[in-house]
Scaffold this active site. Structure first.
Site, mmCIF file in Angstrom:
data_model
loop_
_atom_site.group_PDB
_atom_site.id
_atom_site.type_symbol
_atom_site.label_atom_id
_atom_site.label_comp_id
_atom_site.label_asym_id
_atom_site.label_seq_id
_atom_site.Cartn_x
_atom_site.Cartn_y
_atom_site.Cartn_z
ATOM 1 N N TYR A 79 0.833 -1.217 0.000
ATOM 2 C CA TYR A 79 0.000 0.000 0.000
ATOM 3 C C TYR A 79 0.868 1.268 0.000
ATOM 4 O O TYR A 79 0.799 2.090 -0.931
ATOM 5 C CB TYR A 79 -0.909 -0.073 1.229
ATOM 6 C CG TYR A 79 -1.627 1.193 1.628
ATOM 7 C CD1 TYR A 79 -2.241 2.018 0.687
ATOM 8 C CD2 TYR A 79 -1.713 1.554 2.970
ATOM 9 C CE1 TYR A 79 -2.914 3.174 1.083
ATOM 10 C CE2 TYR A 79 -2.392 2.693 3.371
ATOM 11 C CZ TYR A 79 -2.984 3.498 2.427
ATOM 12 O OH TYR A 79 -3.643 4.626 2.811
ATOM 13 N N ASP B 172 9.998 -7.015 -3.707
ATOM 14 C CA ASP B 172 8.861 -7.373 -2.851
ATOM 15 C C ASP B 172 8.625 -8.875 -3.005
ATOM 16 O O ASP B 172 8.697 -9.393 -4.128
ATOM 17 C CB ASP B 172 7.618 -6.583 -3.298
ATOM 18 C CG ASP B 172 6.535 -6.530 -2.229
ATOM 19 O OD1 ASP B 172 6.140 -5.421 -1.839
ATOM 20 O OD2 ASP B 172 6.072 -7.611 -1.793
ATOM 21 N N GLY C 236 1.875 -7.791 -0.537
ATOM 22 C CA GLY C 236 1.710 -6.844 -1.645
ATOM 23 C C GLY C 236 1.190 -7.536 -2.897
ATOM 24 O O GLY C 236 1.028 -8.758 -2.936
ATOM 25 N N SER D 121 3.496 -6.448 9.369
ATOM 26 C CA SER D 121 2.982 -5.262 10.061
ATOM 27 C C SER D 121 1.644 -5.463 10.771
ATOM 28 O O SER D 121 0.933 -4.486 11.012
ATOM 29 C CB SER D 121 2.866 -4.106 9.063
ATOM 30 O OG SER D 121 1.962 -4.453 8.056
ATOM 31 N N THR E 247 7.637 3.220 13.042
ATOM 32 C CA THR E 247 6.220 3.274 13.415
ATOM 33 C C THR E 247 6.002 3.905 14.786
ATOM 34 O O THR E 247 6.869 3.822 15.665
ATOM 35 C CB THR E 247 5.631 1.849 13.435
ATOM 36 O OG1 THR E 247 4.361 1.867 14.085
ATOM 37 C CG2 THR E 247 6.496 0.873 14.194
ATOM 38 N N TYR F 243 5.604 -6.456 17.138
ATOM 39 C CA TYR F 243 5.734 -5.641 15.922
ATOM 40 C C TYR F 243 6.540 -4.376 16.237
ATOM 41 O O TYR F 243 7.548 -4.083 15.583
ATOM 42 C CB TYR F 243 4.346 -5.282 15.378
ATOM 43 C CG TYR F 243 4.371 -4.191 14.347
ATOM 44 C CD1 TYR F 243 5.013 -4.380 13.128
ATOM 45 C CD2 TYR F 243 3.759 -2.957 14.602
ATOM 46 C CE1 TYR F 243 5.056 -3.364 12.187
ATOM 47 C CE2 TYR F 243 3.792 -1.944 13.662
ATOM 48 C CZ TYR F 243 4.439 -2.144 12.458
ATOM 49 O OH TYR F 243 4.483 -1.137 11.530
ATOM 50 N N PHE G 19 2.339 7.382 11.880
ATOM 51 C CA PHE G 19 1.162 7.232 12.728
ATOM 52 C C PHE G 19 0.101 6.517 11.865
ATOM 53 O O PHE G 19 0.450 5.564 11.193
ATOM 54 C CB PHE G 19 0.777 8.570 13.369
ATOM 55 C CG PHE G 19 1.696 8.861 14.567
ATOM 56 C CD1 PHE G 19 3.061 9.038 14.388
ATOM 57 C CD2 PHE G 19 1.213 8.857 15.871
ATOM 58 C CE1 PHE G 19 3.929 9.197 15.470
ATOM 59 C CE2 PHE G 19 2.067 9.034 16.966
ATOM 60 C CZ PHE G 19 3.423 9.204 16.759
ATOM 61 N N LEU H 147 -9.236 0.845 10.512
ATOM 62 C CA LEU H 147 -10.555 1.434 10.730
ATOM 63 C C LEU H 147 -11.201 1.963 9.445
ATOM 64 O O LEU H 147 -12.338 1.598 9.116
ATOM 65 C CB LEU H 147 -10.438 2.561 11.776
ATOM 66 C CG LEU H 147 -11.731 3.313 12.074
ATOM 67 C CD1 LEU H 147 -12.774 2.390 12.679
ATOM 68 C CD2 LEU H 147 -11.455 4.506 12.998
ATOM 69 N N ASP I 143 -4.559 -1.608 22.491
ATOM 70 C CA ASP I 143 -4.815 -0.287 21.900
ATOM 71 C C ASP I 143 -4.632 0.821 22.945
ATOM 72 O O ASP I 143 -5.422 0.913 23.883
ATOM 73 C CB ASP I 143 -6.259 -0.201 21.381
ATOM 74 C CG ASP I 143 -6.393 -0.661 19.947
ATOM 75 O OD1 ASP I 143 -5.369 -0.746 19.236
ATOM 76 O OD2 ASP I 143 -7.538 -0.919 19.531
HETATM 77 N N1 UDP Z 1 -10.938 0.264 15.258
HETATM 78 C C1 UDP Z 1 -12.298 0.009 15.467
HETATM 79 N N2 UDP Z 1 -12.933 -0.845 14.600
HETATM 80 C C2 UDP Z 1 -12.309 -1.444 13.537
HETATM 81 C C3 UDP Z 1 -10.926 -1.166 13.331
HETATM 82 C C4 UDP Z 1 -10.283 -0.310 14.202
HETATM 83 O O1 UDP Z 1 -12.906 0.529 16.402
HETATM 84 O O2 UDP Z 1 -12.942 -2.212 12.798
HETATM 85 C C5 UDP Z 1 -10.240 1.212 16.147
HETATM 86 C C6 UDP Z 1 -9.017 0.641 16.815
HETATM 87 O O3 UDP Z 1 -9.357 0.025 18.050
HETATM 88 C C7 UDP Z 1 -8.156 1.888 17.009
HETATM 89 C C8 UDP Z 1 -8.529 2.770 15.823
HETATM 90 O O4 UDP Z 1 -9.776 2.268 15.344
HETATM 91 O O5 UDP Z 1 -8.524 2.564 18.180
HETATM 92 C C9 UDP Z 1 -7.526 2.721 14.698
HETATM 93 O O6 UDP Z 1 -7.243 1.355 14.435
HETATM 94 P P1 UDP Z 1 -6.421 0.894 13.154
HETATM 95 O O7 UDP Z 1 -6.424 -0.610 13.181
HETATM 96 O O8 UDP Z 1 -6.960 1.551 11.936
HETATM 97 O O9 UDP Z 1 -4.964 1.460 13.379
HETATM 98 P P2 UDP Z 1 -3.930 1.292 14.625
HETATM 99 O O10 UDP Z 1 -4.167 2.497 15.500
HETATM 100 O O11 UDP Z 1 -4.211 0.004 15.304
HETATM 101 O O12 UDP Z 1 -2.597 1.338 13.952
#
Ligand code: UDP
Length: 322
Positions: free
Chosen positions: A11, A31, A36, A75, A115, A139, A167, A186, A280
């Site tokens: 990506y 790669d 990928g 990742s 990261t 990770y 981020f 998300l 998280d």
């Molecule tokens: N999240 C969520 N539902 C989902 C996927 C992610 O509520 O289906 C939340 C997750 O708990 C985090 C935020 O969204 O608080 C971002 O998650 P993501 O996996 O996109 O990235 P990360 O912060 O883990 O790198």
């Protein structure tokens, strides 16, 4: 420049490669396509399929390389908790093989995709680069180990290294976007509901100490992120290793992200609230002051642009963003 991009079929790697080609650099992508997709390698780049251990040295030994942009990595946080050995072997071991290949072939410049996970649960936000690094999963630990290896490699072998601590990356650029399987992130999961591929999106935890109870993250557009790699290549200083955060400097909650997705897609996007996802942190927001001051980088695209471009990509459009 003549550059090797590891992970250039992924990506972020495909967007970085597209921008390097646009800027006139000769680009070779390495790669193994474990995640990928070969068709994601932008036309104009030469594609070599293989692992870092097998193929980095033969490719670099062809000669004439000015630098490496190193994005190839495992990742998935959850997978890393289940299979820590795999993460240390692939992410640290693979990178050590790459660094050795660079040393042998005299390639002295590397930009590495680090990261925010290297920081772990932050003591405070925004996170600055001098904050403690206490990763909470293998990770993040494997990426931090690479950062440490780069510092030593720069000191011992005179390499110029830059680590970019990403981020939350989102959006699409020029037809290159996110296609993970499984998809854990998300924004693509929310947009899958708008596209009719899922009935609802799960919100992981509504009892965090944040204004609306859901996790807050710092989202950055993949095109802005890729642009930082080009600046970093120009800033690699022999014998030194610099580390920069890459974020917008502002946080959005899970609920706020879903709201932006509703506005952009016009779909109601039903939500199911569930328990917290293990590991998280409540809030992760970057200070990007260092890269702004030293390299002149600044995020130009906001969350609306990320969702709009990701939606265009998912809907089969251009993925927007000229
Ligand atoms: N999240 C969520 N539902 C989902 C996927 C992610 O509520 O289906 C939340 C997750 O708990 C985090 C935020 O969204 O608080 C971002 O998650 P993501 O996996 O996109 O990235 P990360 O912060 O883990 O790198």
């Amino acid at each position: 420049m003549r550059l090797l991009v590891t992970g250039g079929a992924g990506y972020i790697g495909s967007v970085v490669t597209a921008q390097l080609l646009d800027a006139g650099h000769e680009t070779v992508v390495l790669d193994d396509c474990s995640k990928g997709h070969s068709e994601s390698v932008p036309p104009g780049a030469r594609f070599v399929r293989g692992t870092l251990r097998e193929m980095a040295e033969p490719v670099l030994a062809e000669g004439g390389f000015d630098g490496v942009v190193h994005l190839a990595a495992k990742s998935l946080v959850g997978e890393s908790v289940q299979r820590p050995g795999l993460y240390f072997s692939e992410n640290l071991g693979g990178t050590l093989a790459l660094l050795e290949a660079m040393r042998r072939t005299g390639v002295a410049r590397i930009v590495f995709s680090s990261t925010a996970a290297t920081y772990g649960e932050p003591a405070g936000v925004p996170i600055v680069e001098t904050d403690p690094t206490l990763p909470t999963n293998p990770y993040g630990m494997s990426k931090l180990a690479v950062d440490t290896a780069l510092t030593e490699h720069a000191r011992l072998h005179g390499v110029g290294a830059v680590s970019l601590r990403y981020f939350n990356v989102a959006g699409a650029h020029r037809g290159y976007g996110e296609r993970h399987d499984p998809e854990t992130h998300l924004i693509p999961n929310v947009l899958a509901v708008a596209a009719g591929a899922k009935e609802s999106v799960s919100v992981f935890g509504t009892d965090y100490p944040t204004p609306d109870g859901t996790c807050v993250r710092d989202y950055i557009h993949v095109a802005d992120l890729a642009g930082a790699h080009l600046l970093a290549l120009g800033a690699c200083t022999p014998g030194s290793h610099a580390i920069y955060n890459l974020g917008n400097g502002s946080g959005y909650s899970v609920r706020e992200v879903i709201e932006v997705c509703r506005r952009v897609t016009g779909h109601p996007i039903p939500v199911v609230t569930g328990p917290r996802r293990a590991g998280d942190p409540a809030v992760l927001v970057a200070s990007a002051a260092k890269i702004q001051a030293e390299l002149g980088w600044k995020a130009e695209r906001d969350l609306s642009a990320m969702v709009t471009d990701a939606w265009a990509f998912m809907s089969g459009g251009a993925g927007a963003g000229a």
